[in-house]
Scaffold this motif. Structure first.
Motif, PDB file in Angstrom:
ATOM      1  N   ILE A 247      10.099  -8.774  10.584  1.00 56.38           N
ATOM      2  CA  ILE A 247      10.824  -8.521   9.338  1.00 56.38           C
ATOM      3  C   ILE A 247       9.977  -8.925   8.137  1.00 56.38           C
ATOM      4  CG2 ILE A 247      12.840  -9.187   7.973  1.00 56.38           C
ATOM      5  CD1 ILE A 247      14.413  -9.472  10.554  1.00 56.38           C
ATOM      6  N   ALA A 248       9.281 -10.069   8.244  1.00 60.66           N
ATOM      7  CA  ALA A 248       8.425 -10.530   7.142  1.00 60.66           C
ATOM      8  C   ALA A 248       7.323  -9.517   6.846  1.00 60.66           C
ATOM      9  CB  ALA A 248       7.828 -11.887   7.490  1.00 60.66           C
ATOM     10  N   LEU A 249       6.722  -8.946   7.893  1.00 62.21           N
ATOM     11  CA  LEU A 249       5.676  -7.932   7.696  1.00 62.21           C
ATOM     12  C   LEU A 249       6.244  -6.681   7.033  1.00 62.21           C
ATOM     13  CD1 LEU A 249       3.654  -8.139  11.037  1.00 62.21           C
ATOM     14  CD2 LEU A 249       2.927  -8.919   8.782  1.00 62.21           C
ATOM     15  N   LEU A 250       7.443  -6.286   7.439  1.00 63.84           N
ATOM     16  CA  LEU A 250       8.068  -5.108   6.837  1.00 63.84           C
ATOM     17  C   LEU A 250       8.359  -5.351   5.356  1.00 63.84           C
ATOM     18  CD1 LEU A 250      10.489  -4.158   9.747  1.00 63.84           C
ATOM     19  CD2 LEU A 250       8.610  -2.746   8.896  1.00 63.84           C
ATOM     20  N   ILE A 251       8.841  -6.537   5.022  1.00 61.05           N
ATOM     21  CA  ILE A 251       9.114  -6.868   3.620  1.00 61.05           C
ATOM     22  C   ILE A 251       7.825  -6.809   2.803  1.00 61.05           C
ATOM     23  CG2 ILE A 251       9.779  -8.750   2.070  1.00 61.05           C
ATOM     24  CD1 ILE A 251      11.882  -9.568   4.131  1.00 61.05           C
ATOM     25  N   ASP A 252       6.758  -7.384   3.348  1.00 60.87           N
ATOM     26  CA  ASP A 252       5.476  -7.380   2.647  1.00 60.87           C
ATOM     27  C   ASP A 252       4.973  -5.945   2.451  1.00 60.87           C
ATOM     28  OD1 ASP A 252       3.364  -8.789   1.397  1.00 60.87           O
ATOM     29  OD2 ASP A 252       2.114  -8.565   3.177  1.00 60.87           O
ATOM     30  N   GLY A 253       5.127  -5.124   3.479  1.00 62.40           N
ATOM     31  CA  GLY A 253       4.701  -3.727   3.382  1.00 62.40           C
ATOM     32  C   GLY A 253       5.496  -2.949   2.357  1.00 62.40           C
ATOM     33  N   TYR A 254       6.823  -3.119   2.367  1.00 60.94           N
ATOM     34  CA  TYR A 254       7.663  -2.452   1.371  1.00 60.94           C
ATOM     35  C   TYR A 254       7.271  -2.879  -0.039  1.00 60.94           C
ATOM     36  CZ  TYR A 254      11.264   0.008   4.094  1.00 60.94           C
ATOM     37  OH  TYR A 254      11.936   0.901   4.880  1.00 60.94           O
ATOM     38  N   ASN A 255       7.004  -4.176  -0.214  1.00 58.98           N
ATOM     39  CA  ASN A 255       6.686  -4.695  -1.541  1.00 58.98           C
ATOM     40  C   ASN A 255       5.397  -4.093  -2.102  1.00 58.98           C
ATOM     41  OD1 ASN A 255       5.253  -7.496  -2.993  1.00 58.98           O
ATOM     42  ND2 ASN A 255       7.155  -6.640  -3.793  1.00 58.98           N
ATOM     43  N   HIS A 256       4.434  -3.813  -1.216  1.00 57.17           N
ATOM     44  CA  HIS A 256       3.182  -3.193  -1.652  1.00 57.17           C
ATOM     45  C   HIS A 256       3.259  -1.665  -1.626  1.00 57.17           C
ATOM     46  CE1 HIS A 256       0.252  -6.542  -2.092  1.00 57.17           C
ATOM     47  NE2 HIS A 256       1.070  -7.175  -1.277  1.00 57.17           N
ATOM     48  N   ASP A 257       4.405  -1.132  -1.199  1.00 61.04           N
ATOM     49  CA  ASP A 257       4.556   0.320  -1.040  1.00 61.04           C
ATOM     50  C   ASP A 257       3.461   0.858  -0.127  1.00 61.04           C
ATOM     51  OD1 ASP A 257       6.365   2.229  -1.568  1.00 61.04           O
ATOM     52  OD2 ASP A 257       5.644   2.759  -3.554  1.00 61.04           O
ATOM     53  N   ALA A 258       3.213   0.115   0.957  1.00 60.10           N
ATOM     54  CA  ALA A 258       2.131   0.444   1.886  1.00 60.10           C
ATOM     55  C   ALA A 258       2.631   1.345   3.011  1.00 60.10           C
ATOM     56  CB  ALA A 258       1.553  -0.844   2.478  1.00 60.10           C
ATOM     57  N   PRO A 259       1.731   2.063   3.686  1.00 61.33           N
ATOM     58  CA  PRO A 259       2.124   2.858   4.858  1.00 61.33           C
ATOM     59  C   PRO A 259       2.674   1.941   5.954  1.00 61.33           C
ATOM     60  CG  PRO A 259      -0.094   3.430   4.115  1.00 61.33           C
ATOM     61  CD  PRO A 259       0.291   2.195   3.381  1.00 61.33           C
ATOM     62  N   LEU A 260       3.809   2.318   6.550  1.00 59.75           N
ATOM     63  CA  LEU A 260       4.461   1.462   7.534  1.00 59.75           C
ATOM     64  C   LEU A 260       4.490   2.064   8.936  1.00 59.75           C
ATOM     65  CD1 LEU A 260       7.553   0.266   5.446  1.00 59.75           C
ATOM     66  CD2 LEU A 260       5.443  -0.988   5.895  1.00 59.75           C
ATOM     67  N   SER A 261       3.889   3.226   9.118  1.00 57.32           N
ATOM     68  CA  SER A 261       4.010   3.919  10.402  1.00 57.32           C
ATOM     69  C   SER A 261       3.477   3.090  11.561  1.00 57.32           C
ATOM     70  CB  SER A 261       3.289   5.267  10.343  1.00 57.32           C
ATOM     71  OG  SER A 261       1.924   5.092   9.982  1.00 57.32           O
ATOM     72  N   SER A 262       2.401   2.323  11.339  1.00 56.54           N
ATOM     73  CA  SER A 262       1.838   1.519  12.424  1.00 56.54           C
ATOM     74  C   SER A 262       2.772   0.394  12.847  1.00 56.54           C
ATOM     75  CB  SER A 262       0.489   0.930  12.004  1.00 56.54           C
ATOM     76  OG  SER A 262       0.618   0.129  10.849  1.00 56.54           O
TER      77      SER A 262
END
Length: 416
Positions: A380-395
């Motif tokens: 969940i922490a990684l997903l939050i960090d990814g969303y915050n940077h608007d980064a690709p999340l497919s991996s």
């Protein structure tokens, strides 16, 4: 005491989240992160904050310039909220600190019956309906102030009411539309009962991510004598509705798939009680699949509610000479208690149940030897960090490659 799966595994690696797109420059965060997690179990809330803080430390070590961004690294990203209730049961929400300009993540566990309050001099637990209303109150309190509002709802509220039956309501669709009408920007859930619920809000960002990697990893960590091959292992679908999920597991693990289904006989039902529920109650559960004698069986389902389905499957499998019976679910509710599972474990019917910590689990459940608590806080922490940077999340959201690597490592096969 029950074993708890360690979420620091190499297969939930931080390098799976790439905060870049087309060049070597790191993507800028949307704004400082703010987390509202008052509806979660406190242990899960603490763990998510811990892993997010660690993730940010790693990023700053690799990209020192990020440290200069206001609010990028903090010891605690959580914003306290008061969810008070009058003695009549009516509620209200008060945000204790400013969220102006923040990228806000509201994490809610609608199944958290560990939260209690007094109503008309009776001690009662907070119901899923009340948790949802509290979520709406929080959104209404921050709307127009927070830079962006993201809702993380691990268990999809009313997800089992995903399609109209007869004159029934469409609760999940109404819920999603209501949240987006209130002004949320993103909605994330885990193992939605029916991922087609995204069709209820087709122009909005609805994501359902899998827990299969963490559940399989917990199983392999717990038992080093498993033989994941067609001769010694099988995946079993607890019912017809879980078949798609089970095909995914069986395909990646390269093992046979068995299916439990209900054989309906309307003649057994009184005409006055001829409803879908009464048909299910009178149906005979049957197993369709290869010979299972001597095999380890992994029953897959999205949740345990009363536990009746899992226990029925386990008893049938043992009668057919299965070696060991495991069960893996995303959410373990045990709404009718755990005594029947104690008995099933004692008589050898059920060996272990693996379930995530995404929903509230009472202390007595966590103490059971037959229960393995699978920790998804780091994920969940990684997903939050990814969303915050608007980064690709497919991996992160699609774990197929990582499951393949995990199984090869377990079998001692090269991933090259």
């Amino acid at each position: 005491m029950a074993n708890s799966s360690n979420d620091s595994s190499s297969f939930t690696r931080t390098d799976l989240l790439v905060l870049k797109n087309y060049d070597d420059k790191i993507l800028k965060p949307i704004g400082p992160i703010a987390i509202i997690s008052d509806q979660l179990d406190s242990v899960l809330s603490d763990s998510i904050n811990f892993h997010l803080r660690n993730r940010r430390s790693i990023t700053i070590n690799e990209h020192p310039e990020q440290k200069s961004i206001p609010g990028y690294y903090r010891t605690d990203y959580r914003i306290p909220v008061s969810l008070e209730r009058f003695h009549s049961g009516e509620g209200k929400s008060i945000i204790s600190e400013s969220v102006r300009g923040h990228d806000l993540f509201i994490i809610t566990d609608v199944l958290n019956y560990g939260h209690r309050y007094e109503r008309f001099e009776q001690d009662v637990s907070v119901s899923p309906d009340e948790h949802f209303e509290d979520l709406c109150r929080i959104i209404s309190a921050v709307h127009g102030v927070a830079k962006r509002i993201n809702v993380i709802m691990p268990y999809l509220y009313e997800g089992r009411v995903s399609r109209r039956i007869s004159r029934g309501s469409l609760d999940c669709s109404v819920m999603l539309k209501r949240l987006f009408d209130l002004g949320i920007d993103n909605f994330l859930t885990f193992d939605a009962h029916d991922e087609r619920m995204a069709n209820a809000v087709p122009t909005k960002n609805f994501e359902s991510t899998k827990t299969s990697l963490q559940l399989i990893e917990a199983l392999l960590n717990e038992y080093d004598d498993l033989k994941i091959d067609p001769d010694h292992f099988m995946v079993a679908s607890a019912d017809e509705t879980s078949i798609k999920r089970c095909i995914y597991y069986a395909s990646l693990m390269k093992v046979p798939l068995g299916l439990f289904y209900r054989r309906y006989d309307p003649r057994l039902i009184d005409k006055g009680q001829y409803t879908e529920q009464s048909i299910k109650q009178h149906a005979e559960k049957k197993f369709l699949g290869d010979n299972i004698a001597g095999k380890d069986i992994l029953i897959i389902d999205d949740m345990i509610d009363t536990g009746k389905t899992i226990l029925e499957c386990a008893h049938q499998l043992k009668r057919q000479k299965a070696r060991r019976v495991f069960a893996a679910v995303s959410f373990a509710q045990f709404s009718k208690g755990i005594n029947s599972f104690d008995s099933a474990y004692k008589d050898g019917t059920l060996t272990k149940i693996f379930a995530t910590n995404l929903a509230y689990r009472p202390p007595e459940l966590l103490e059971r030897e037959w229960f393995c608590d699978v920790n998804l806080a780091k994920y969940i922490a990684l997903l939050i960090d990814g969303y915050n940077h608007d980064a690709p999340l497919s991996s992160l959201i699609n774990p197929s490659k990582r499951i393949h690597e995990l199984l090869n490592n377990y079998k001692g096969v090269s991933n090259v």
